[in-house]
Design an enzyme around this catalytic site. Structure first.
Site, PDB file in Angstrom:
ATOM      1  N   HIS A  48       0.666  -1.130   0.078  1.00 46.33           N
ATOM      2  CA  HIS A  48       0.107  -0.128  -0.024  1.00 46.33           C
ATOM      3  C   HIS A  48       0.988   1.269   0.076  1.00 46.33           C
ATOM      4  CE1 HIS A  48      -3.801  -1.917   1.625  1.00 46.33           C
ATOM      5  NE2 HIS A  48      -2.867  -2.898   1.789  1.00 46.33           N
ATOM      6  N   TYR A 211      -6.112  -7.053  -1.804  1.00 41.28           N
ATOM      7  CA  TYR A 211      -5.977  -6.104  -2.502  1.00 41.28           C
ATOM      8  C   TYR A 211      -5.468  -6.405  -4.128  1.00 41.28           C
ATOM      9  CZ  TYR A 211      -1.631  -5.313  -0.837  1.00 41.28           C
ATOM     10  OH  TYR A 211      -0.179  -5.379  -0.283  1.00 41.28           O
TER      11      TYR A 211
END
Length: 378
Positions: A48, A211
């Site tokens: 991230h 993700y």
């Protein structure tokens, strides 16, 4: 201010080290980055990069490149791992930049390209450092050596630079492991299920963060946190298996079962940390990132803290000039320790965004908008 002649050596070309190199070069410093690996490859790991980091990427002109290759989720969803009930729907927009989830290897390639040609050196495993008081001798295991005015240790939780400052000390095993796997999105099309852009599945004592890692949304990545009594292997990671994953998440939601069933290869990594260090610098040596404040990855901010460190260290060296590096290092620690420690504590506690909360203190942070507080005010 820099006069463009100062020599800075960065040990470690990870995400923090490469950004430090690029930022310092943009500020006019003479910087070389030394990496022990013979080369970088696209290893199977996602990461991230929040708006707090993209604001820093703007300074070296790579923010748009990173966004172009990344998935850009609008929300972080938290869900009960067994029932699927939502415990939080946290917006990831409105913080002055884009939230990205990306393949670590793709991101690292962009960061390396931001360095001046010829200043990234592979195959340079650190053997020893000798701070003479006037400069630092850096000796590598291949028999070569260089000298620098200051050395930045960006070489991770097992930092050799940290060992020079504080002596040898093994990191603490946390009692947790993380499983990592990349799944082709094509394999998920057969399921009549919704695979969200960014979701963390929470169980009573374990979790799975999931993700996409590309703008094409053709790779879906998961990383877990699972209790594991002892790390009994010598290597940095070991192969896991679909059977081990199924046992670890037995009874969990059908989406988790679909992810496990779609897994071809999965690895298992120990999660280590360290107690807070008594110092971040000594003489002409200074640390950043996991070398001085490693944390469990449960908040997805470990690399972000290293990159914020790089930005603040650059600000401080630009403020004082390299000849007054001691003042720069003192300013750097004074302006980073509280925030890095807070993120370290929250990440290790594994509570971030479990329930609805405002993450503006993390994502809305702009390291360039913060006034520098003096070392004595820390």
């Amino acid at each position: 201010m820099s006069n463009g002649k100062e020599k800075i050596a960065i040990i470690g070309a990870g995400l923090g080290g490469t950004v430090a190199g690029a930022l310092l070069q943009h500020a006019g410093f003479d910087v070389n980055v030394y990496e022990q690996a013979p080369s970088f490859s696209r290893l199977g790991a996602g990461i991230h990069m929040g708006p707090n980091v993209l604001k820093i990427f703007e300074r070296i002109g790579i923010d748009k490149k990173v966004i172009s290759i990344s998935s850009t989720p609008s929300h972080w969803f938290s869900r009960d791992g067994i029932t699927g009930e939502y415990t939080a729907r946290v917006p990831l927009v409105g913080y002055g930049q884009t939230y990205c989830t990306v393949h670590r290897g793709d991101l690292q390639a962009i960061q390396c390209d931001a360095l001046q040609p010829g200043t990234l050196h592979f195959g340079k495993k650190l053997a020893r450092l000798d701070d003479s008081g006037t400069d630092v001798l850096i000796a590598f295991e291949d028999g070569t050596s260089v000298r620098a005015d200051i050395v930045i240790g960006a070489d991770g939780i097992n930092s050799r630079v940290r060992e020079t400052l504080l002596g040898e000390e093994r990191p603490n095993y946390s009692g947790w492991v993380g499983h990592r796997a990349l799944i082709s999105s094509d394999k998920l099309k057969k399921y009549d299920l919704t695979f969200e852009d960014c979701v963390k599945w929470w169980g009573p004592d374990r979790h799975m963060m999931v993700y996409y890692t590309t703008a094409r949304r053709d790779e879906y990545y998961y990383v877990t946190g699972v209790p594991h009594p002892a790390w009994e292997f010598d290597s940095a990671f070991v192969d896991s298996s679909r059977d081990e994953m199924a046992a670890s998440f037995k009874g969990y939601h059908p989406i988790i079962q679909a992810l496990i069933d779609s897994t071809d290869e999965v690895t298992k990594w120990p999660l280590f940390n360290r107690n807070p260090l008594p110092l971040w610098s000594k003489g002409r040596l200074v640390l950043l990132g996991d070398a001085c404040h490693p944390m469990k990855p449960h908040m997805a901010q470990g690399a972000a803290m290293a990159i914020e460190d790089a930005a603040m260290l650059t600000r401080c060296l630009t403020e004082t000039g390299i000849t007054d590096f001691r003042s720069a290092f003192g300013l750097y620690e004074a302006n980073r320790r509280d925030r890095a420690t807070r993120v370290q504590n929250v990440s290790n506690a594994n509570t971030f965004l479990l329930e609805q909360e405002d993450p503006a203190w993390v994502y809305g942070y702009d390291i360039y908008a913060e006034p520098l507080k003096s070392e004595t005010a820390a």
